[in-house]
Design a protein around this motif. Structure first.
Motif, short mmCIF file in Angstrom:
data_model
loop_
_atom_site.label_atom_id
_atom_site.label_comp_id
_atom_site.label_asym_id
_atom_site.label_seq_id
_atom_site.Cartn_x
_atom_site.Cartn_y
_atom_site.Cartn_z
N TYR A 3 0.94 -1.23 -0.28
CA TYR A 3 0.07 -0.10 0.02
C TYR A 3 0.69 1.10 0.03
O TYR A 3 2.07 1.10 0.36
N ASN A 4 0.28 2.45 -0.32
CA ASN A 4 0.91 3.67 -0.33
C ASN A 4 -0.02 4.51 0.56
O ASN A 4 -1.36 4.18 0.82
N TRP A 5 0.35 5.89 0.83
CA TRP A 5 -0.53 6.69 1.24
C TRP A 5 -1.99 6.96 0.58
O TRP A 5 -3.15 7.29 1.17
N GLU A 6 -2.12 7.05 -0.81
CA GLU A 6 -3.40 6.91 -1.40
C GLU A 6 -4.24 5.93 -1.35
O GLU A 6 -5.74 6.00 -1.49
N ASN A 7 -3.91 4.57 -1.28
CA ASN A 7 -4.83 3.74 -1.02
C ASN A 7 -4.52 2.59 0.13
O ASN A 7 -5.24 1.70 0.18
N CYS A 8 -4.14 3.22 1.28
CA CYS A 8 -3.92 2.63 2.55
C CYS A 8 -5.30 2.48 3.13
O CYS A 8 -6.25 3.25 2.84
N THR A 9 -5.54 1.69 4.32
CA THR A 9 -6.89 1.37 4.72
C THR A 9 -6.91 2.53 5.84
O THR A 9 -6.11 3.46 6.22
N GLU A 10 -8.10 2.76 6.10
CA GLU A 10 -8.64 3.83 7.04
C GLU A 10 -8.08 3.64 8.50
O GLU A 10 -7.78 4.79 9.01
N ARG A 13 -4.61 5.54 8.09
CA ARG A 13 -4.85 6.75 8.02
C ARG A 13 -5.15 7.58 9.43
O ARG A 13 -4.74 8.57 10.09
N GLY A 43 5.10 3.47 -1.56
CA GLY A 43 4.48 2.28 -1.88
C GLY A 43 5.21 0.96 -1.37
O GLY A 43 6.53 0.85 -0.81
#
Length: 269
Positions: A3-10, A13, A43
């Motif tokens: 994952y990266n910051w754009e598609n990581c889990t809630e 975040r 990523g």
């Protein structure tokens, strides 16, 4: 999958923003900016094993009392559920650049026991005003400049200086030497890190470990591919224990060492 910051889990975040908000409460008006680097920025972040890498910049140096409060914060939050690695720098340190760079406070799980004992006993071996330097910061800041995530405060371009290339090379070679020594003990991290230093040595590319592993499959000799695929799979896996043949790891290590050290010797990196 990484994952990266754009598609990581809630959950990831929420964890990062909770650290940001609680850091704000401690630092107050001195906070200049809060930034992510490492796998969550580039990523390859694995929620089961990756650190969340953070740089925090302040207007002033931190008092011992503030450092103690930060130690308590990260002891509470790190590994609950994600391990955090963070360095606090102030504007004067960044403006008066040198390598290794001084810093005010650092936390990683490697430091957990030291801080726990320090806070329990009340000593000042680690939480003090003595100057401390970290050779890794030249690499962390270079990665932040190229691929970091700005979460709060001044932009990356406003805060961080351009790191002289010899300082970046010195920083990654410091870690490179450590990985040469420890590849059998920590095969996944060390193998991928050796490959990404090799990639930089050849092409000047700043990459994540996951990107480097995939690149290695296209460049390194075919005899290494099976082991590298296993390494990549282990990096992306939820499993924490993997077996690799020591001879295979050492062969990859020795090949990359010859290539990188040879280029360094002749000034090609």
């Amino acid at each position: 999958m990484g994952y990266n910051w754009e598609n990581c889990t809630e959950e990831v975040r929420d964890f990062v923003y909770d650290l940001l908000n609680r850091t704000k409460e401690i630092i107050d008006n001195s906070l200049i900016g809060f930034y992510i680097h490492g796998s969550l920025a580039m990523g390859g972040f694995n929620p089961k094993s990756s650190d969340i890498d953070i740089l925090v910049v302040t207007a002033e140096s931190l008092s011992v009392q503030t450092k103690s409060m930060l130690a308590k914060l990260f002891l509470e939050c790190s590994n609950n559920p994600f391990p955090a690695e963070v360095s606090f720098l102030n504007e004067v340190q960044l403006k008066n650049w040198k390598h290794p760079l001084p810093f005010d406070f650092h936390y990683s799980e490697h430091w957990r026991r030291r801080y726990e004992e320090e806070l329990e006993i009340g000593t000042m071996l680690y939480l003090n005003d003595l100057p401390t330097e970290d050779p890794d910061l030249a690499a962390h800041i270079t990665i932040t400049n190229h691929r970091g995530i700005h979460l709060w405060g001044k932009t990356i371009q406003e805060v961080f200086p351009s790191v002289p290339n010899p300082h970046y090379i010195s920083s990654i070679m410091y870690d490179f030497e450590d990985c040469l020594e420890n590849i059998v003990r920590d095969p996944v991290y060390c193998t991928l890190n050796l490959i990404r230093v090799y990639w930089y040595a050849l092409e000047g590319i700043i990459s994540s470990k996951q990107e480097a592993g995939n690149w290695g499959l296209s460049v390194l000799p075919r005899e290494f591919h099976s082991t590298i695929r296993q390494i990549i799979s282990a990096y992306e896996s939820d499993e924490q224990h993997h077996y690799f043949k020591s001879n295979d790891l050492v062969s990859i290590r020795d090949y990359i060492k010859r290539q990188v050290v040879g280029r360094e010797r002749y000034g090609r990196i």
